[in-house]
Design an enzyme around this catalytic site. Structure first.
Site, PDB file in Angstrom:
ATOM      1  N   ALA A   1       0.804  -1.224   0.000  1.00 20.44           N
ATOM      2  CA  ALA A   1       0.000   0.000   0.000  1.00 20.44           C
ATOM      3  C   ALA A   1       0.836   1.274   0.000  1.00 20.44           C
ATOM      4  O   ALA A   1       0.722   2.106  -0.907  1.00 20.44           O
ATOM      5  CB  ALA A   1      -0.956  -0.009   1.191  1.00 20.44           C
TER       6      ALA A   1
ATOM      7  N   ARG B   1       2.890   9.966 -11.366  1.00 23.19           N
ATOM      8  CA  ARG B   1       1.894  10.877 -11.929  1.00 23.19           C
ATOM      9  C   ARG B   1       2.420  12.306 -11.992  1.00 23.19           C
ATOM     10  O   ARG B   1       2.067  13.067 -12.898  1.00 23.19           O
ATOM     11  CB  ARG B   1       0.603  10.823 -11.098  1.00 23.19           C
TER      12      ARG B   1
ATOM     13  N   GLU C   1      10.163  -5.679  -3.911  1.00 16.07           N
ATOM     14  CA  GLU C   1       9.149  -6.364  -3.106  1.00 16.07           C
ATOM     15  C   GLU C   1       9.602  -7.798  -2.870  1.00 16.07           C
ATOM     16  O   GLU C   1       9.890  -8.523  -3.826  1.00 16.07           O
ATOM     17  CB  GLU C   1       7.789  -6.331  -3.813  1.00 16.07           C
TER      18      GLU C   1
ATOM     19  N   CYS D   1      -6.098  -6.690   4.538  1.00 16.67           N
ATOM     20  CA  CYS D   1      -7.269  -6.761   5.414  1.00 16.67           C
ATOM     21  C   CYS D   1      -8.310  -7.744   4.888  1.00 16.67           C
ATOM     22  O   CYS D   1      -9.161  -8.219   5.648  1.00 16.67           O
ATOM     23  CB  CYS D   1      -7.899  -5.377   5.563  1.00 16.67           C
TER      24      CYS D   1
ATOM     25  N   ARG E   1       3.478   1.219 -16.136  1.00 18.55           N
ATOM     26  CA  ARG E   1       3.459   2.638 -15.796  1.00 18.55           C
ATOM     27  C   ARG E   1       4.883   3.153 -15.540  1.00 18.55           C
ATOM     28  O   ARG E   1       5.083   4.110 -14.797  1.00 18.55           O
ATOM     29  CB  ARG E   1       2.570   2.868 -14.578  1.00 18.55           C
TER      30      ARG E   1
ATOM     31  N   VAL F   1      15.566  -6.169  -0.077  1.00 22.89           N
ATOM     32  CA  VAL F   1      16.653  -5.260   0.261  1.00 22.89           C
ATOM     33  C   VAL F   1      17.220  -5.677   1.611  1.00 22.89           C
ATOM     34  O   VAL F   1      16.491  -5.787   2.599  1.00 22.89           O
ATOM     35  CB  VAL F   1      16.161  -3.801   0.301  1.00 22.89           C
TER      36      VAL F   1
ATOM     37  N   TYR G   1     -31.666  11.370  11.132  1.00 17.43           N
ATOM     38  CA  TYR G   1     -32.627  10.495  11.816  1.00 17.43           C
ATOM     39  C   TYR G   1     -33.772  10.112  10.892  1.00 17.43           C
ATOM     40  O   TYR G   1     -34.350  10.947  10.189  1.00 17.43           O
ATOM     41  CB  TYR G   1     -33.222  11.179  13.055  1.00 17.43           C
TER      42      TYR G   1
ATOM     43  N   TRP H   1     -32.862   9.651  19.355  1.00 17.64           N
ATOM     44  CA  TRP H   1     -31.540   9.940  19.916  1.00 17.64           C
ATOM     45  C   TRP H   1     -30.600   8.829  19.465  1.00 17.64           C
ATOM     46  O   TRP H   1     -30.728   7.687  19.908  1.00 17.64           O
ATOM     47  CB  TRP H   1     -31.587  10.009  21.436  1.00 17.64           C
TER      48      TRP H   1
ATOM     49  N   ARG I   1     -24.661  12.122  26.164  1.00 21.49           N
ATOM     50  CA  ARG I   1     -25.478  12.723  27.223  1.00 21.49           C
ATOM     51  C   ARG I   1     -25.100  12.151  28.584  1.00 21.49           C
ATOM     52  O   ARG I   1     -24.956  12.880  29.568  1.00 21.49           O
ATOM     53  CB  ARG I   1     -26.962  12.470  26.952  1.00 21.49           C
TER      54      ARG I   1
END
Length: 459
Positions: A13, A24, A37, A47, A74, A84, A433, A441, A449
Site C-alpha cells: 500500500a 503521476r 518487493e 485486510c 506505468r 533489500v 434520523y 436519539w 449525554r
C-alpha cells in the site's frame, strides 16, 4: 538532464502508492523509479485475507488492486521476490538479494522510500517454526495458510491471540469447517477494547462455536514425527490438538533495515518521520505504512497503528513530496472496525488504560440502545462506551459493539476526536434520523449525554 533516481523498498500500500503518485507528478525522463518487493504480490488488500480464507471472497486475486505487470506498464521498474538487505545511506545506495537465485546487487538512489511493513509477532517457543504454524500479514502468508488448510489431515485449528487478526481468522476457519480454539493471555478477547466491551465479543465467539480460553500462556507447539504441528500447550499443562496453528498476537514494525542504518525509531520500534513522512534528520529518505509510528492526536504521542487506510494516505503524501509537491499526514485518532459473525466491533481514541498511561483523568459512560427505532422491524442492540476528560469534558475515546449499523457509527466519534470536541458538543451534533436508521436519539448521542452527566458529577 539526468533523471533523478527513486528507490522504493516494499511493494504494497504505502510503497506503491508513493511510487504511483510520484510517477503521476514526474515522468520517466525526470524520475526513474525502482521498487523492490520480497513477495510475489503488490498493491493488495491484506485486510481482506481472512475473508478469502473464509470463502467470502472467491479468489485470491480479487484482493489485488494492481499487479506487478500493471506497475511496470506505468514505467516503474518493479522487482518482485527481491529483498533489500542493506541500506548505505552515506553512499545513497541499497543492496538487494534475489530470493530465488541468491544473487545480490547494489542500486543507487537520489531519494529513498521505506515501506517495509510489519511482521506477525512470533514468540520464541519450542515448535513455533514447525510446518502448519502460520502468521498472516502478507498475501504470500495467506497463500501459505490456504495451502496448509487444504492439506491438513484433520479439521482442528488453534489460533494464538485474540486481536483483530486472531478473531477474524477464527471466524474464517469456522467458515472452512474447522473446529477452532482461541488461546489468548488477556482477560477478554480484543485487547483493543476495554475488558467490559471485550466480554461482548467473547460471548459472540462462543455463540459461533469458537472455544475461547482466556489467560492462557502458550508455552510450545508440539510436533509429530514429520515435524508438523499437532498440538499447542499452555503453562497449565493443557494440550490443545491442532492440525493448523494461526498466530494472531498482533504485529510489530519491520524495521531491522532502518535500525541497522541508524534511522530514528520510536518507543514501538517504528520509524519516526515528520508531518511530510520524511524520516527525521534525513532529507532524502521517506517512510510510510506499517513500519512507522504516527502521532496520536488524542494522547499527544507517537504510536504504531498498522492499518491500510493510513498506509495509502502515507503513500500519497510521500509521492507528493518526492514528486516536488507538498502534503502532510497530521496524525490519527486510532479508529478501527471489525466483526465476528453478526457482531460489529469498533473503537476510536483511547481505551481506559491508554488514558491512564497518558496521565489523563477521565470518566466513562456506557449505554445500550438499538440501531434503528425500537419499534422498527429488525432492530438490534448495540453497546456504546465513551471516555471523557474529567475536568474539561473533552472526548477521549469511544467503543461500540453491536449488530448491523454499529461499527460505522464510530466515524462520528472519530471526527469529533479529530476536532477536539467535548462530549457536550457531541450531544449537540445534528445527526441524521429516520426510524430505519436510528432512534430519535442516536446511540452515540445517548452515550454523550450520559458522559456529560458523569463529567458534571465529577466536578
Amino acid at each position: 538532464m539526468t533523471a533523478e533516481r527513486l528507490v522504493v523498498v516494499g511493494g504494497d500500500a504505502a510503497g506503491m502508492s508513493a511510487a504511483s503518485q510520484a510517477r503521476r507528478m514526474r515522468g520517466p525522463a525526470e524520475l526513474g523509479i525502482t521498487a523492490f518487493e520480497r513477495g510475489h504480490f503488490t498493491s493488495y488488500s491484506a485486510c481482506g485475507i481472512p475473508y478469502w480464507i473464509g470463502g467470502l471472497v472467491a479468489e485470491r486475486d480479487d484482493l489485488i488492486a494492481r499487479t506487478p505487470q500493471e506497475h511496470r506498464e506505468r514505467d516503474i521498474d518493479l522487482r518482485t521476490r527481491t529483498e533489500v538487505v542493506e541500506l548505505d545511506l552515506a553512499g545513497h545506495r541499497v543492496r538487494a538479494r534475489d530470493l530465488d537465485s541468491g544473487a545480490e546487487s547494489w542500486t543507487a538512489y537520489d531519494k529513498l522510500v521505506l515501506a517495509t511493513g510489519a511482521r506477525p509477532l512470533r514468540p520464541r517457543l519450542p515448535g513455533i517454526g514447525a510446518h502448519g504454524v502460520h502468521g498472516v500479514q502478507s498475501l504470500d502468508d495467506g497463500q501459505r495458510l490456504m495451502t496448509s488448510l487444504e492439506r491438513a489431515r484433520g479439521r482442528r485449528a488453534v489460533v494464538v491471540g485474540a486481536g483483530y487478526i486472531g478473531v477474524e481468522m477464527a471466524e474464517a476457519l469456522v467458515g472452512r469447517g474447522f473446529e477452532v480454539t482461541v488461546l489468548h493471555r488477556g482477560e477478554q478477547p480484543m485487547a483493543t477494547l476495554d475488558p467490559d466491551m471485550g466480554g461482548l465479543v467473547h460471548s459472540a465467539m462462543n455463540r459461533m462455536g469458537i472455544r475461547t480460553v482466556s489467560r492462557a500462556e502458550v508455552t510450545a507447539v508440539l510436533t509429530d514425527e514429520e515435524g508438523r504441528a499437532r498440538a499447542v500447550t499452555t503453562a497449565t499443562g493443557e494440550e490443545y490438538p491442532a492440525d493448523v496453528v494461526v498466530l494472531g498476537m498482533g504485529v510489530e514494525p519491520r524495521t531491522a533495515l532502518a535500525r541497522a542504518a541508524g534511522l530514528p525509531l520510536g518507543p514501538s520500534g517504528g520509524i519516526l518521520t515528520d508531518l511530510s513522512m520524511r524520516v527525521r534528520g534525513h532529507e532524502d529518505v521517506w517512510a510510510g505504512g506499517d513500519c512507522v509510528e504516527v502521532l496520536d492526536l488524542v494522547a499527544g504521542r507517537t504510536r504504531h497503528i498498522p492499518l491500510g487506510t493510513h498506509a495509502n494516505k502515507h503513500g500519497q503524501v510521500i509521492g507528493a513530496g518526492v514528486g516536488g509537491g507538498y502534503a502532510t499526514f497530521p496524525g490519527v485518532v486510532g479508529t478501527a472496525v471489525s466483526k465476528v459473525c453478526d457482531l460489529e466491533i469498533a473503537r476510536t481514541g483511547l481505551r481506559e488504560r491508554d488514558a491512564l498511561e497518558a496521565g489523563l483523568r477521565f470518566v466513562t459512560a456506557t449505554i445500550t440502545s438499538t440501531n434503528t427505532a425500537g419499534y422498527y422491524p429488525g432492530a438490534v442492540e448495540m453497546t456504546v462506551k465513551m471516555l471523557a476528560e474529567r475536568r474539561t469534558g473533552r472526548l477521549l475515546g469511544v467503543q461500540i459493539v453491536g449488530g448491523a449499523g454499529a461499527a460505522k457509527r464510530v466515524d462520528v466519534a472519530a471526527v469529533a476526536l479529530t476536532a477536539g470536541m467535548t462530549v457536550e458538543q457531541v450531544v449537540a451534533l445534528d445527526l441524521g434520523y429516520a426510524p430505519p436508521f436510528s432512534p430519535v436519539w442516536d446511540p452515540v448521542l445517548v452515550a454523550a449525554r450520559k458522559a456529560v452527566s458523569a463529567v458534571r458529577a465529577a466536578v
